[in-house]
Design a protein around this motif. Structure first.
Motif, PDB file in Angstrom:
ATOM      1  N   ILE A  74      68.873  56.294  61.631  1.00  0.00           N
ATOM      2  CA  ILE A  74      67.649  56.498  61.064  1.00  0.00           C
ATOM      3  C   ILE A  74      67.622  56.976  59.668  1.00  0.00           C
ATOM      4  N   ALA A  75      68.634  57.622  59.195  1.00  0.00           N
ATOM      5  CA  ALA A  75      68.810  58.143  57.653  1.00  0.00           C
ATOM      6  C   ALA A  75      69.154  56.428  57.004  1.00  0.00           C
ATOM      7  N   LYS A  76      70.151  55.615  57.506  1.00  0.00           N
ATOM      8  CA  LYS A  76      70.217  54.629  56.820  1.00  0.00           C
ATOM      9  C   LYS A  76      68.784  53.755  56.550  1.00  0.00           C
ATOM     10  N   ALA A  77      68.072  53.739  57.519  1.00  0.00           N
ATOM     11  CA  ALA A  77      66.870  52.979  57.465  1.00  0.00           C
ATOM     12  C   ALA A  77      66.020  53.640  56.608  1.00  0.00           C
ATOM     13  N   ALA A  78      65.981  54.963  56.446  1.00  0.00           N
ATOM     14  CA  ALA A  78      65.316  55.631  55.590  1.00  0.00           C
ATOM     15  C   ALA A  78      65.545  55.222  54.238  1.00  0.00           C
ATOM     16  N   SER A  79      66.982  55.258  53.697  1.00  0.00           N
ATOM     17  CA  SER A  79      67.315  54.981  52.680  1.00  0.00           C
ATOM     18  C   SER A  79      66.912  53.390  52.012  1.00  0.00           C
ATOM     19  N   ASN A  80      66.631  52.389  53.136  1.00  0.00           N
ATOM     20  CA  ASN A  80      66.369  51.449  52.870  1.00  0.00           C
ATOM     21  C   ASN A  80      64.639  51.110  52.258  1.00  0.00           C
ATOM     22  N   GLU A  81      63.989  52.298  53.094  1.00  0.00           N
ATOM     23  CA  GLU A  81      62.611  52.262  52.692  1.00  0.00           C
ATOM     24  C   GLU A  81      62.145  52.950  51.610  1.00  0.00           C
ATOM     25  N   PHE A  82      62.732  54.300  51.435  1.00  0.00           N
ATOM     26  CA  PHE A  82      62.486  55.468  50.338  1.00  0.00           C
ATOM     27  C   PHE A  82      63.448  55.195  49.340  1.00  0.00           C
ATOM     28  N   GLY A  83      64.747  54.699  49.143  1.00  0.00           N
ATOM     29  CA  GLY A  83      65.359  54.370  48.186  1.00  0.00           C
ATOM     30  C   GLY A  83      64.587  53.526  47.234  1.00  0.00           C
ATOM     31  N   PRO A  84      64.159  52.333  47.294  1.00  0.00           N
ATOM     32  CA  PRO A  84      63.330  51.675  46.319  1.00  0.00           C
ATOM     33  C   PRO A  84      62.405  52.245  45.848  1.00  0.00           C
ATOM     34  N   GLN A  85      61.819  53.226  46.389  1.00  0.00           N
ATOM     35  CA  GLN A  85      60.491  53.904  45.971  1.00  0.00           C
ATOM     36  C   GLN A  85      60.827  55.041  45.132  1.00  0.00           C
ATOM     37  N   GLY A  86      62.146  55.237  44.730  1.00  0.00           N
ATOM     38  CA  GLY A  86      62.608  56.258  43.991  1.00  0.00           C
ATOM     39  C   GLY A  86      63.368  57.386  44.547  1.00  0.00           C
ATOM     40  N   ALA A  87      63.622  57.474  45.983  1.00  0.00           N
ATOM     41  CA  ALA A  87      64.154  58.723  46.397  1.00  0.00           C
ATOM     42  C   ALA A  87      65.763  58.444  46.699  1.00  0.00           C
ATOM     43  N   THR A  88      66.738  59.159  46.684  1.00  0.00           N
ATOM     44  CA  THR A  88      67.792  59.116  47.290  1.00  0.00           C
ATOM     45  C   THR A  88      68.101  59.665  48.614  1.00  0.00           C
ATOM     46  N   VAL A  89      68.453  58.969  49.383  1.00  0.00           N
ATOM     47  CA  VAL A  89      68.757  59.435  50.612  1.00  0.00           C
ATOM     48  C   VAL A  89      70.172  59.290  51.087  1.00  0.00           C
ATOM     49  N   VAL A  90      70.805  60.398  51.298  1.00  0.00           N
ATOM     50  CA  VAL A  90      72.091  60.546  52.130  1.00  0.00           C
ATOM     51  C   VAL A  90      72.385  61.205  53.261  1.00  0.00           C
ATOM     52  N   THR A  91      73.414  60.607  53.837  1.00  0.00           N
ATOM     53  CA  THR A  91      73.635  61.184  55.363  1.00  0.00           C
ATOM     54  C   THR A  91      75.078  61.898  55.116  1.00  0.00           C
ATOM     55  N   MET A  92      74.921  63.284  55.560  1.00  0.00           N
ATOM     56  CA  MET A  92      76.163  64.130  55.327  1.00  0.00           C
ATOM     57  C   MET A  92      76.853  64.807  56.532  1.00  0.00           C
ATOM     58  N   HIS A  93      78.235  64.696  56.668  1.00  0.00           N
ATOM     59  CA  HIS A  93      78.903  65.582  57.558  1.00  0.00           C
ATOM     60  C   HIS A  93      79.270  66.853  56.789  1.00  0.00           C
ATOM     61  N   PRO A  94      78.881  68.038  57.220  1.00  0.00           N
ATOM     62  CA  PRO A  94      78.920  69.180  56.509  1.00  0.00           C
ATOM     63  C   PRO A  94      80.322  69.878  56.567  1.00  0.00           C
ATOM     64  N   GLY A  95      81.299  69.155  57.267  1.00  0.00           N
ATOM     65  CA  GLY A  95      82.541  69.728  57.672  1.00  0.00           C
ATOM     66  C   GLY A  95      82.547  70.495  58.847  1.00  0.00           C
ATOM     67  N   TRP A  96      83.508  70.955  59.325  1.00  0.00           N
ATOM     68  CA  TRP A  96      83.897  71.744  60.526  1.00  0.00           C
ATOM     69  C   TRP A  96      83.501  73.161  60.075  1.00  0.00           C
ATOM     70  N   VAL A  97      82.354  73.776  60.613  1.00  0.00           N
ATOM     71  CA  VAL A  97      81.736  74.980  59.873  1.00  0.00           C
ATOM     72  C   VAL A  97      81.834  76.303  60.975  1.00  0.00           C
ATOM     73  N   ARG A  98      82.453  77.465  60.687  1.00  0.00           N
ATOM     74  CA  ARG A  98      82.098  78.704  61.562  1.00  0.00           C
ATOM     75  C   ARG A  98      80.640  78.970  61.679  1.00  0.00           C
ATOM     76  N   THR A  99      80.048  78.536  62.467  1.00  0.00           N
ATOM     77  CA  THR A  99      78.787  78.743  62.727  1.00  0.00           C
ATOM     78  C   THR A  99      78.652  78.985  64.365  1.00  0.00           C
ATOM     79  N   ASP A 100      77.335  79.278  64.752  1.00  0.00           N
ATOM     80  CA  ASP A 100      77.073  79.360  66.347  1.00  0.00           C
ATOM     81  C   ASP A 100      77.443  78.051  66.914  1.00  0.00           C
ATOM     82  N   MET A 101      77.079  76.913  66.120  1.00  0.00           N
ATOM     83  CA  MET A 101      77.660  75.561  66.694  1.00  0.00           C
ATOM     84  C   MET A 101      78.840  75.314  66.469  1.00  0.00           C
ATOM     85  N   GLY A 102      79.632  75.770  65.260  1.00  0.00           N
ATOM     86  CA  GLY A 102      80.987  75.199  65.159  1.00  0.00           C
ATOM     87  C   GLY A 102      82.093  75.982  65.795  1.00  0.00           C
ATOM     88  N   GLY A 103      81.599  77.366  66.156  1.00  0.00           N
ATOM     89  CA  GLY A 103      82.662  78.297  66.647  1.00  0.00           C
ATOM     90  C   GLY A 103      83.515  78.815  65.682  1.00  0.00           C
TER      91      GLY A 103
END
Ligand code: NAP
Length: 225
Positions: A157-186
């Protein structure tokens, strides 16, 4: 000039810390979360706390109406749920699958659709926090299927968004934030949330329009889809 960031899912973990650090840097921060009253207690007073439930199209529409097409320099699609923490291959139950896919995939697809024009207006950036667990080529494990599937789906979905909105001037990136000590990361995660967010912010600050469509980690390293 004041820059504005909208964080979709900012009540805890990475979203909360992103709000805190961007506010400290002088950004206008719009922190969207399910329980604004609760989140207010943890966020600096300068942060505008808004209501958002990623599982509700009505809620996303109401937020878009409230923000009224105001330009956004940065949209961070952050909120997410993990589902069952299985280590081996186990098909998710109906409720788990619906909850994880609805939140992590459909919710952010709707958020991107609703707010991408605001990002285009500012020639800004859309950052989707997915996960290396959604990379087909870099995946080594076999558990947590609902989460893995949701992040792989969010990647496209993010890649498709980059195809749609990139040419319109936005920059769309998909990011793995690392393995992080949060409720989800543990508690075993190597990165503190403060360090992770400092690195994420540093990496994002160094990106330009030529990075549109990339899948990267918090340090800027490219990840194979
Ligand atoms: N931590 C890691 O190691 C790690 C690794 C890879 C990717 N990620 C990704 O990074 C993002 C943030 O993760 P985290 O570690 O900060 O997770 P977290 O501490 O568990 O926080 C999850 C956040 O998502 C919000 N959320 C969940 N369902 C929502 C909904 N329906 N509507 C609005 N907000 C909702 C939660 O809000 P409530 O307080 O209302 O529940 C909370 O703010 C997620 O997308 C996650 O998949 C994290």
């Amino acid at each position: 000039m004041n820059r504005t960031v909208l964080i979709a899912g900012a009540s805890r973990g990475l979203g909360l810390e992103l709000a805190v650090q961007y506010a400290a840097e002088g950004w206008e921060v719009l922190a969207a979360c399910r329980d604004p009253e609760e989140a207010h207690k943890w966020l600096p007073p300068s942060v505008k706390v808004l209501k958002l439930d990623l599982t509700s199209a009505t809620s996303i529409g109401a937020l878009a109406w409230e923000l009224d097409e105001a330009p956004l320099d940065l949209l961070i699609c952050c909120g997410g749920v993990y589902g069952a923490e299985t280590d081996s291959f186990l098909a998710p139950g109906d409720d788990e699958f619906d909850r994880v896919m609805h939140t992590n995939v459909l919710g952010h697809a709707r958020v991107i659709q609703a707010f991408a024009p605001c990002v285009v207006a500012a020639r800004g950036m859309i950052v989707t926090l997915t996960s290396k667990m959604g990379s087909i080529s870099e995946t080594t494990g076999s558990g947590a299927l609902a989460y893995r599937a949701s992040k792989a789906a969010l990647n496209i979905i993010a890649k498709a968004a980059s195809n749609e909105f990139g040419p319109q001037g936005a920059t769309v990136v998909t990011m793995h934030p690392g393995w992080v000590r949060t409720d989800m990361g543990g508690t075993e995660a190597p990165l503190t949330v403060i360090d992770a967010v400092e690195q994420i912010r540093g990496t994002l600050a160094g990106l330009g329009h030529s990075d549109n469509g990339r899948f990267i980690d918090f340090s800027g390293r490219s990840i194979d889809w």
